[in-house]
Scaffold this motif. Sequence first.
Motif: not given
Lengths: 202, 198
Positions: B162-185
Amino acid sequence: MPPLLLTAAAATCTPMRLNDLGHLLQVMGTFLGLSLFSLGGGNTLLAEYHHLSVAQYCWLRPAQFADIYALAEAAPGPSSMIVGLLGMGAGWPEGPGWALLSAYGAEIAILLPSTLLMVVACLSWNRLRDSPWRVAFERGLGPITLGILFAVGVKILQTADTNAAGVVVSLLVCVLMLRTRISPLWFMAVAGGLGAFGLINR
Amino acid sequence: MTDVSELSPTAPAPGLRQLFTGMLMVALSAFGGGLSAWSQRIIVEQRRWMSNEEFLTGLTVARLFPGPNQINMAVYVGTFFRGLPGALAALAGMLLVPFTLLMGVGLLYFQFHTLPALDRVLAGVVAAAAGMALSMGFKILDEYGKDPVALLLAAVAFVLMQFFHMRLVPLVLVAGPLAMAWYWPRPSPPRPPAGEPR
């Protein structure tokens, strides 16, 4: 209205000069690349659709994007068919025939990669089900999807760019969507009536 | 309503044509909404192609993987019986009528949207549609209410877009793996899953 609503229409856009076929390939390539990022049922892509069709390629003006979103929501069937309308907008300057071709091309392009992945997923689900990758993907991408959906909601509200009465109706519809099970078609019909009488305008 | 968990699949596995017509029926029945309820009613209760459990597994897979949920569900049903050709037949059945209709609406729209009367009606409809879009996030917010990390991730994703106008694809590619690492069972019993990368 608050400055929140002023940002959407500000940018101007200069269309890329392409021949008919070039446009079609551009449309298809764009949506092929996005297909696998349609998380959370595909609605996460709406802000990206807006960026591409309004700001980057100038297929649509902001108000047209808002119109098309509303049409896709009102029409029966999966609302992700909005991509067909975006493709149609992209091809419209070349005439209705190209517009239709571009619409079908766009819809096939957005569905093809995710469909192929889904087929693979179904065939290997027994192995995937208990994999830690599956658990981490599901739990990790969920919150990100949530944040994106809020950003998408605000983006659509900005793009709608209606007067104060329109924003009040938007907020009211949002609450009614969450609190009641009334079909959203009623909200659109009533709001359309308010628009016809000039109470909501943009 | 019948107790769907009691029903068992009795029909023989559908062929390509039946998959097409079955999904066509689902799409036609769902004019006005409730697509996933209709597909359950037709596939599990009326045609008895699948058990309810198999159907619910399909919903899980359809929601998990990229793509529109209802369309993924059609792909699941098609693949379940006939692999890739079945998926395409089911998909075509599901989309044929609604998409053709939408194309008709679209052609009319692009031809006539400059008419002032139509534009005024659309201004109202757009306001309602914006409210629907706004409700999407709130609708799933409850699922994450008790997980502060999830809410933080959602807030970061929202602010970046919303405020830094980050696009969807880079957002998912950066935040996705970090979130997956946190939630790794994290396995609680000493039983490491064999052969899986940790």
